[in-house]
Design an enzyme around this catalytic site. Structure first.
Site, PDB file in Angstrom:
ATOM      1  CB  CYS A 145      -0.936  -0.012   1.214  1.00  0.00           C
ATOM      2  SG  CYS A 145      -1.880   1.506   1.351  1.00  0.00           S
ATOM      3  CB  CYS A 172      -3.195   2.543  -1.543  1.00  0.00           C
ATOM      4  SG  CYS A 172      -3.466   0.844  -1.095  1.00  0.00           S
ATOM      5  CE  LYS A 179      -4.652   4.263  -6.066  1.00  0.00           C
ATOM      6  NZ  LYS A 179      -5.249   2.983  -5.860  1.00  0.00           N
ATOM      7  CE1 TYR A 238     -11.092  -1.601  -6.004  1.00  0.00           C
ATOM      8  CE2 TYR A 238     -11.502  -3.778  -6.888  1.00  0.00           C
ATOM      9  CZ  TYR A 238     -11.797  -2.777  -5.979  1.00  0.00           C
ATOM     10  OH  TYR A 238     -12.799  -2.961  -5.058  1.00  0.00           O
ATOM     11  CD  GLU A 248      -7.097   2.393  -8.550  1.00  0.00           C
ATOM     12  OE1 GLU A 248      -8.007   2.493  -7.719  1.00  0.00           O
ATOM     13  OE2 GLU A 248      -5.961   1.962  -8.264  1.00  0.00           O
ATOM     14  CG  HIS A 251     -29.065  22.969  -2.961  1.00  0.00           C
ATOM     15  ND1 HIS A 251     -29.222  22.077  -4.001  1.00  0.00           N
ATOM     16  CD2 HIS A 251     -29.293  24.214  -3.481  1.00  0.00           C
ATOM     17  CE1 HIS A 251     -29.555  22.744  -5.087  1.00  0.00           C
ATOM     18  NE2 HIS A 251     -29.594  24.028  -4.808  1.00  0.00           N
ATOM     19  CD  GLU A 307     -28.562  18.915  -3.546  1.00  0.00           C
ATOM     20  OE1 GLU A 307     -29.493  19.267  -2.799  1.00  0.00           O
ATOM     21  OE2 GLU A 307     -27.972  19.709  -4.310  1.00  0.00           O
TER      22      GLU A 307
HETATM   23  P1  NDP Z   1      -8.480  -7.386 -10.442  1.00  0.00           P
HETATM   24  O1  NDP Z   1      -8.845  -8.722  -9.966  1.00  0.00           O
HETATM   25  O2  NDP Z   1      -9.253  -6.205  -9.988  1.00  0.00           O
HETATM   26  O3  NDP Z   1      -8.461  -7.383 -12.037  1.00  0.00           O
HETATM   27  C1  NDP Z   1      -7.715  -8.321 -12.745  1.00  0.00           C
HETATM   28  C2  NDP Z   1      -8.009  -8.158 -14.214  1.00  0.00           C
HETATM   29  O4  NDP Z   1      -7.181  -9.089 -14.921  1.00  0.00           O
HETATM   30  C3  NDP Z   1      -9.448  -8.508 -14.570  1.00  0.00           C
HETATM   31  O5  NDP Z   1      -9.903  -7.625 -15.558  1.00  0.00           O
HETATM   32  C4  NDP Z   1      -9.326  -9.921 -15.116  1.00  0.00           C
HETATM   33  O6  NDP Z   1     -10.283 -10.241 -16.083  1.00  0.00           O
HETATM   34  C5  NDP Z   1      -7.973  -9.867 -15.795  1.00  0.00           C
HETATM   35  N1  NDP Z   1      -7.404 -11.200 -15.957  1.00  0.00           N
HETATM   36  C6  NDP Z   1      -7.157 -12.113 -14.991  1.00  0.00           C
HETATM   37  N2  NDP Z   1      -6.651 -13.240 -15.529  1.00  0.00           N
HETATM   38  C7  NDP Z   1      -6.588 -13.017 -16.859  1.00  0.00           C
HETATM   39  C8  NDP Z   1      -6.168 -13.822 -17.965  1.00  0.00           C
HETATM   40  N3  NDP Z   1      -5.717 -15.057 -17.787  1.00  0.00           N
HETATM   41  N4  NDP Z   1      -6.237 -13.278 -19.204  1.00  0.00           N
HETATM   42  C9  NDP Z   1      -6.714 -12.034 -19.397  1.00  0.00           C
HETATM   43  N5  NDP Z   1      -7.135 -11.230 -18.392  1.00  0.00           N
HETATM   44  C10 NDP Z   1      -7.074 -11.722 -17.139  1.00  0.00           C
HETATM   45  O7  NDP Z   1      -6.942  -7.241 -10.080  1.00  0.00           O
HETATM   46  P2  NDP Z   1      -5.964  -6.005  -9.964  1.00  0.00           P
HETATM   47  O8  NDP Z   1      -4.628  -6.558 -10.239  1.00  0.00           O
HETATM   48  O9  NDP Z   1      -6.444  -4.849 -10.753  1.00  0.00           O
HETATM   49  O10 NDP Z   1      -6.061  -5.629  -8.439  1.00  0.00           O
HETATM   50  C11 NDP Z   1      -5.885  -6.655  -7.455  1.00  0.00           C
HETATM   51  C12 NDP Z   1      -6.700  -6.357  -6.252  1.00  0.00           C
HETATM   52  O11 NDP Z   1      -6.071  -5.336  -5.506  1.00  0.00           O
HETATM   53  C13 NDP Z   1      -8.095  -5.811  -6.546  1.00  0.00           C
HETATM   54  O12 NDP Z   1      -9.009  -6.827  -6.804  1.00  0.00           O
HETATM   55  C14 NDP Z   1      -8.391  -5.060  -5.289  1.00  0.00           C
HETATM   56  O13 NDP Z   1      -8.864  -5.972  -4.342  1.00  0.00           O
HETATM   57  C15 NDP Z   1      -7.033  -4.523  -4.879  1.00  0.00           C
HETATM   58  N6  NDP Z   1      -6.859  -3.128  -5.323  1.00  0.00           N
HETATM   59  C16 NDP Z   1      -7.638  -2.182  -4.735  1.00  0.00           C
HETATM   60  C17 NDP Z   1      -7.522  -0.867  -5.116  1.00  0.00           C
HETATM   61  C18 NDP Z   1      -8.412   0.141  -4.482  1.00  0.00           C
HETATM   62  O14 NDP Z   1      -8.960  -0.121  -3.423  1.00  0.00           O
HETATM   63  N7  NDP Z   1      -8.603   1.302  -5.096  1.00  0.00           N
HETATM   64  C19 NDP Z   1      -6.562  -0.429  -6.125  1.00  0.00           C
HETATM   65  C20 NDP Z   1      -5.798  -1.518  -6.674  1.00  0.00           C
HETATM   66  C21 NDP Z   1      -5.943  -2.807  -6.270  1.00  0.00           C
HETATM   67  P3  NDP Z   1     -11.708 -10.861 -15.652  1.00  0.00           P
HETATM   68  O15 NDP Z   1     -12.403  -9.816 -14.876  1.00  0.00           O
HETATM   69  O16 NDP Z   1     -12.348 -11.180 -16.946  1.00  0.00           O
HETATM   70  O17 NDP Z   1     -11.395 -12.075 -14.817  1.00  0.00           O
END
Ligand code: NDP
Length: 460
Positions: A47, A52, A55, A182, A186, A440, A445
């Site tokens: 983080c 976090c 980022k 996510y 971002e 407002h 709101e």
């Molecule tokens: P996510 O799980 O959010 O997204 C992963 C992405 O990768 C999805 O679009 C998924 O597709 C794709 N993917 C996975 N496997 C494959 C594959 N074999 N081929 C093609 N595409 C694939 O993971 P992130 O890495 O973005 O983030 C990890 C976690 O970290 C988040 O889930 C969240 O919990 C946390 N996080 C939180 C943040 C916040 O609070 N603002 C910011 C960043 C991270 P599909 O959906 O189709 O499976």
């Protein structure tokens, strides 16, 4: 090192000095436990060091370009601005170094010992760091996760992950971001805002699988409006070097030549080199440590919290789990972290925030719902001319009138949703929302002034 009464070096060894591990160590120390925290990288963890916090700083940095565009409509005379990427990275680094220092001093002030090096769990009460081993009555594994690279030719070789992107020396004129979660959204916002031609490539028809369907639809439109080039239902087959750039070969037969490829295809629990199999700690298919509600593994002296357990992978959840662990095991206050109604935000541009159930999940669980929706152009956009819409949605259980899901896309929704999460957590009803007088003029709101339920949902 003095041994405790039961002859262990420490009462608690925490492996991993991220947000969750440090919280657990500090609280346990506060209860009088003798605590060591093992960290192979910089204290602060994902983080603070490579997640976090940096980022969000980059996100702030990039969002000024839209502000400049808007400001012109409000009468500001601004020449075409240019951006200095190395300056942003340097400023971000200064802040991260400051926070790392705070993490180090938090541990010191709490009386915990920081052991620097990569730890391995070599026994049910033993952690080895380099050539030294330490014993502890209890071990807490809080090592987080690591980026996952998809097994595609050239991916591991050519793509960077969210780790490297934080320290990119050269700003890419054109970038491919792979994934629709996510991190992908971002960073698509960050690079697009700073002027990269940004391609977002994802395998589903819409980004953000698991989010409310309406939010997924709206963000997809909003990203396109901001200039991000979306490639839905597309995968990357191969990446090859092309002079000093990369050629990304897509499943539709086309290819893109870009300066940078970023893989944002999920994260894996960081259990690879911990030695858990050797000591019989049960892990799941993705390598996640399997724990019960008290964050305890099948080896009673070993616990795990945070992303390494792959429950809800969010920093505040890891912190809550670490705190509950320390209270329970050292404070005589047995409790577990509550994983219900955890609010979260995606810091895309525009951002998304939600708490509670999606409409799809709510329908399955509650059957009959009332759904209230509002879509409008925020007042600021009336002058700026930006066509971007704010969208918000309340999902209400028809039988009890309780608000069981709130979803929003639009300016400051992360800030707004924190307060809404308290109401949802307390079991607020739609009538409670209705009896709250709005501030407002604000965007927020609208959350307390939605009167008519969407007709189809009203019918159940
Ligand atoms: P996510 O799980 O959010 O997204 C992963 C992405 O990768 C999805 O679009 C998924 O597709 C794709 N993917 C996975 N496997 C494959 C594959 N074999 N081929 C093609 N595409 C694939 O993971 P992130 O890495 O973005 O983030 C990890 C976690 O970290 C988040 O889930 C969240 O919990 C946390 N996080 C939180 C943040 C916040 O609070 N603002 C910011 C960043 C991270 P599909 O959906 O189709 O499976």
């Amino acid at each position: 090192m003095t041994k405790s009464l039961d002859n262990y070096d420490y009462d608690l060894i925490v492996v991993g000095a991220g947000s969750g591990g440090v919280r657990a160590g500090r609280i346990a120390s506060g209860y009088g436990a003798r605590v060591a925290v093992v960290e192979g990288d910089r204290p602060g963890g994902t983080c603070v060091i490579r997640g976090c916090v940096p980022k969000k700083l980059l996100m702030y940095g990039s969002s000024f370009s839209a502000d400049v565009q808007d400001a012109r409509s409000f009468g500001w005379q601004i020449d075409t601005p240019s951006h200095d990427w190395p300056a942003l990275i340097a400023a971000k680094d200064v802040e991260i170094k400051r926070l790392e220092g705070i993490y180090r001093s938090l541990l010191k002030t709490a009386g915990a010992t920081l052991i620097e090096g990569w730890g391995q769990v070599t026994g049910s009460n033993k952690v080895t760091v380099g050539d030294k081993s330490y014993s502890a009555k209890k071990i807490l594994i809080a090592v987080g996760g690591v980026p996952q690279f998809i097994d595609v030719p050239g991916m591991a070789d050519c793509a960077i992950s969210s780790n490297e992107v934080m320290n990119l020396t050269e700003f890419p004129k054109e970038i491919v971001i792979y994934g629709g979660g996510y991190i992908a959204l971002e960073f698509a916002g960050i690079f697009n805002g700073l002027g990269s031609r940004t391609h977002l490539i994802y395998r589903s028809n819409l980004p953000l699988r698991g989010f409310d369907q309406d939010i997924r639809n709206h963000i997809s439109t909003a990203l396109m409006d901001r200039g991000i080039i979306l490639h839905p239902e597309t995968t990357i087959d191969q990446i090859t070097h092309e002079n000093s750039a990369f050629r990304t070969h897509l499943s539709d037969g086309s290819s893109l030549i870009v300066n940078q490829v970023m893989a944002a295809t999920g994260r894996l629990p960081n259990t690879f080199n911990l030695g858990l199999a050797d000591i019989g700690v049960n892990c799941g298919k993705r390598g996640e440590i399997i724990v019960n509600s008290m964050s305890q593994t099948n080896v009673p002296s070993i616990f795990a919290i945070g992303d390494v357990t792959d429950r809800i992978n969010l920093t505040p959840v890891a912190i809550a789990e670490g705190h509950a662990f320390a209270d329970s095991e050292f404070g005589d206050l047995r409790r577990h972290a509550d994983h219900t109604n955890v609010a979260s935000a995606v810091f895309s541009q525009p951002p998304i925030a939600s708490v509670g159930l999606t409409e799809g999940d709510a329908l399955q669980r509650y059957g009959e719902l009332k759904v209230f929706e509002s879509q409008f152009r925020a007042m600021k956009n009336s002058i700026s001319g930006r066509s971007e819409k704010t969208f918000m949605k309340l999902i209400v259980d028809k039988a009890s009138d309780r608000v069981i899901g709130v979803h929003m896309i639009g300016q400051d929704c992360g800030e707004i949703m924190q307060g809404i999460a308290i109401a949802v957590k307390m079991g607020a009803t739609k009538a409670d929302f209705d009896s709250t007088i709005g501030i407002h003029p604000t965007v927020a709101e609208e959350l307390v002034t939605m009167r008519s339920a969407r007709q189809d949902a009203q019918d159940g």
